[in-house]
Structure formats: C-alpha cells, structure tokens
Design an enzyme around this catalytic site. Structure first.
Site, PDB file in Angstrom:
ATOM      1  N   ASN A 165       0.839  -1.261   0.083  1.00 16.41           N
ATOM      2  CA  ASN A 165      -0.105   0.141  -0.091  1.00 16.41           C
ATOM      3  C   ASN A 165       0.930   1.249   0.330  1.00 16.41           C
ATOM      4  O   ASN A 165       1.723   1.608   0.967  1.00 16.41           O
ATOM      5  CB  ASN A 165      -0.917   0.106   1.353  1.00 16.41           C
ATOM      6  CG  ASN A 165      -1.775   1.255   1.348  1.00 16.41           C
ATOM      7  OD1 ASN A 165      -1.448   2.173   0.991  1.00 16.41           O
ATOM      8  ND2 ASN A 165      -3.179   1.025   2.044  1.00 16.41           N
ATOM      9  N   ASP A 211      -0.406  -3.895  10.554  1.00 15.89           N
ATOM     10  CA  ASP A 211      -1.621  -4.211  10.311  1.00 15.89           C
ATOM     11  C   ASP A 211      -2.489  -3.069  11.213  1.00 15.89           C
ATOM     12  O   ASP A 211      -2.061  -2.929  12.393  1.00 15.89           O
ATOM     13  CB  ASP A 211      -1.991  -5.716  10.579  1.00 15.89           C
ATOM     14  CG  ASP A 211      -3.327  -6.069   9.988  1.00 15.89           C
ATOM     15  OD1 ASP A 211      -3.322  -5.594   8.773  1.00 15.89           O
ATOM     16  OD2 ASP A 211      -4.104  -6.842  10.326  1.00 15.89           O
ATOM     17  N   PHE A 245      -6.043   8.226   3.644  1.00 20.73           N
ATOM     18  CA  PHE A 245      -6.531   7.123   3.025  1.00 20.73           C
ATOM     19  C   PHE A 245      -7.385   6.374   3.984  1.00 20.73           C
ATOM     20  O   PHE A 245      -7.556   6.600   5.297  1.00 20.73           O
ATOM     21  CB  PHE A 245      -5.335   6.488   2.183  1.00 20.73           C
ATOM     22  CG  PHE A 245      -4.533   5.880   3.206  1.00 20.73           C
ATOM     23  CD1 PHE A 245      -4.623   4.398   3.886  1.00 20.73           C
ATOM     24  CD2 PHE A 245      -3.427   6.744   4.037  1.00 20.73           C
ATOM     25  CE1 PHE A 245      -3.649   3.956   4.765  1.00 20.73           C
ATOM     26  CE2 PHE A 245      -2.816   6.139   4.751  1.00 20.73           C
ATOM     27  CZ  PHE A 245      -2.556   4.728   5.325  1.00 20.73           C
ATOM     28  N   TYR A 270     -10.015   4.924   5.951  1.00 18.99           N
ATOM     29  CA  TYR A 270     -11.030   5.385   6.761  1.00 18.99           C
ATOM     30  C   TYR A 270     -10.871   6.929   7.465  1.00 18.99           C
ATOM     31  O   TYR A 270     -11.618   7.675   8.150  1.00 18.99           O
ATOM     32  CB  TYR A 270     -11.317   4.651   8.159  1.00 18.99           C
ATOM     33  CG  TYR A 270     -11.863   3.304   7.761  1.00 18.99           C
ATOM     34  CD1 TYR A 270     -13.197   3.218   7.443  1.00 18.99           C
ATOM     35  CD2 TYR A 270     -10.973   2.173   7.869  1.00 18.99           C
ATOM     36  CE1 TYR A 270     -13.760   1.615   7.110  1.00 18.99           C
ATOM     37  CE2 TYR A 270     -11.449   0.981   7.248  1.00 18.99           C
ATOM     38  CZ  TYR A 270     -12.840   0.626   7.113  1.00 18.99           C
ATOM     39  OH  TYR A 270     -13.276  -0.595   6.793  1.00 18.99           O
ATOM     40  N   ASP A 271      -9.670   7.545   6.965  1.00 16.70           N
ATOM     41  CA  ASP A 271      -9.344   8.855   7.433  1.00 16.70           C
ATOM     42  C   ASP A 271     -10.200   9.913   7.220  1.00 16.70           C
ATOM     43  O   ASP A 271     -10.248  10.801   8.179  1.00 16.70           O
ATOM     44  CB  ASP A 271      -7.769   9.177   6.774  1.00 16.70           C
ATOM     45  CG  ASP A 271      -6.638   8.567   7.139  1.00 16.70           C
ATOM     46  OD1 ASP A 271      -6.697   7.649   8.276  1.00 16.70           O
ATOM     47  OD2 ASP A 271      -5.639   8.766   6.749  1.00 16.70           O
ATOM     48  N   LYS A 292      -0.939  14.376  11.542  1.00 14.11           N
ATOM     49  CA  LYS A 292      -1.378  13.227  11.580  1.00 14.11           C
ATOM     50  C   LYS A 292      -0.522  12.391  11.987  1.00 14.11           C
ATOM     51  O   LYS A 292      -0.596  11.536  13.162  1.00 14.11           O
ATOM     52  CB  LYS A 292      -2.034  12.791  10.329  1.00 14.11           C
ATOM     53  CG  LYS A 292      -2.463  11.509  10.547  1.00 14.11           C
ATOM     54  CD  LYS A 292      -3.119  10.794   9.146  1.00 14.11           C
ATOM     55  CE  LYS A 292      -3.007   9.175   9.181  1.00 14.11           C
ATOM     56  NZ  LYS A 292      -3.288   8.439   7.795  1.00 14.11           N
ATOM     57  N   HIS A 312      -2.037   6.477  15.323  1.00 12.13           N
ATOM     58  CA  HIS A 312      -1.997   5.216  15.653  1.00 12.13           C
ATOM     59  C   HIS A 312      -0.703   4.659  15.123  1.00 12.13           C
ATOM     60  O   HIS A 312       0.297   3.871  15.772  1.00 12.13           O
ATOM     61  CB  HIS A 312      -3.111   4.124  15.213  1.00 12.13           C
ATOM     62  CG  HIS A 312      -3.514   4.228  13.768  1.00 12.13           C
ATOM     63  ND1 HIS A 312      -4.127   5.550  13.478  1.00 12.13           N
ATOM     64  CD2 HIS A 312      -3.758   3.523  12.778  1.00 12.13           C
ATOM     65  CE1 HIS A 312      -4.369   5.608  12.102  1.00 12.13           C
ATOM     66  NE2 HIS A 312      -3.846   4.163  11.681  1.00 12.13           N
TER      67      HIS A 312
END
Length: 193
Positions: free
Chosen positions: A9, A69, A152, A154-155, A176, A181
C-alpha cells in the site's frame, strides 16, 4: 539499519518511512520488491497479520522486513471492522466501499455513541528469526460524513480526540503522524530496535 517494506500500500509505505526516518535518522527503508506476490492476511489478530507479512518478505529477500496491520474498532459495532478493516466490504479491499459500508451501518447511531479507535501493530522480522513488535492506539469518533482530501482508508471519517473537530484527512501529514496510531506504533518500535 536497513528494512524492507512489506506493505504494498503506497500510502502506508509513505507514512511508515516518514515516521521511521524521523525516529531513526540512520534507517534505510527499501521498497517492497514488485516481483513479490500477494500474501494472504488470514490471521485473527493484528499481531498475527503483521507477522505474516513481515515473515513473508523477510524470507523472500533475506533481509529484515517491516510490516504493519491496522484496524478500526468502532464501539457501536462491537469492535468491527477491526482486523477485517481492509476487507470490510468484501475481499476486493475497496476503500470507498469500506467507508460507505461503515457509514451505512452507523447511520442511526447518535454522535455521542460513535466512539472508535484506530489500532496498529508493527512488526520487524530479522533473517536470524528475531521478531520485534510494537503497537499504537488513537481514540476518536466517527464523523457522519467524509471530510478532507488527505489520508486514505477511513481517515476522512475518523476524528481523533486530540484534534477535534478535524478528521485525519483534514490534517497535514506531519500533524496526523504526530498523534496517529501508526506513528505511535512506529515510535515505540524505534525504541525497541
């Protein structure tokens, strides 16, 4: 230190490289070789999936590999989509479809009950078999509609508690990364390497 990126990704790869280079200035991040095939992420936890990806790439290239993940855990949905976040709307891993499904399922949920968290687990696997794991979490809520052009996944609907009322997609990448996370997991990983 040289680490081969396990993620295919490009958005994740950019975030991982940016945070790691800041936390570990001497780290060299190498892109995932395009010749590597897909790896099946069939673990039931974020930890297992991160390790599956890192082990696969490490075995294929013979060098330390880094993988992550990430799951979005929505309280009103019993923690879903969680480990299945990338495939929430089906195996095609369509981010727009995942987002649409999430918003449809939360349509009648009031704002004060839309609490959620992003959780990331990062793994580094070394050719000698050593494995290092770290995790990071950010609490927030799910907006009623997408906002912002950045980020990207669910942001566009995740509003972190520390940046209310902005979604991750409305924030500059460095802002960000400072509270996300993934940023937290990567900084914790850097301390363990």
């Amino acid at each position: 230190m040289r680490l081969v990126m396990a993620s295919a990704n490009p958005h994740k790869a950019i975030e991982i490289a940016a945070v790691l280079r800041e936390a570990m200035p001497d780290v060299q991040i190498v892109p995932r070789p395009p010749s590597l095939g897909d790896v099946t992420e069939d673990g039931e936890t974020l930890e297992v999936n991160a390790l599956i990806k890192a082990r696969f790439v490490c075995a294929a290239v013979g060098e330390p590999a880094i993988a992550d993940d990430t799951g979005l855990e929505v309280d009103a949905l019993g923690g879903a989509p969680g480990v299945h976040s990338a495939r929430y709307a089906g195996p095609q891993q369509d981010a727009a479809a995942n987002l649409a499904k999430l918003l449809a399922e939360l349509r009648d949920v009031p704002s004060h009950q839309r609490t959620a968290r992003f959780r990331t687990v990062v793994a580094v696997v070394f050719a000698d078999g050593r494995e290092v794991l770290a995790d990071g979490v950010v609490e927030g809520t799910i907006a009623t509609a997408p906002r912002g052009e950045g980020g990207f996944g669910y942001d566009p609907v995740f509003v972190p508690d520390e940046a209310t009322p902005s979604t991750f997609a409305e924030m500059a990448p460095e802002d960000k990364n400072s509270i996300s996370h993934r940023g937290r997991a990567l900084r914790a990983l850097a301390e363990r390497l």
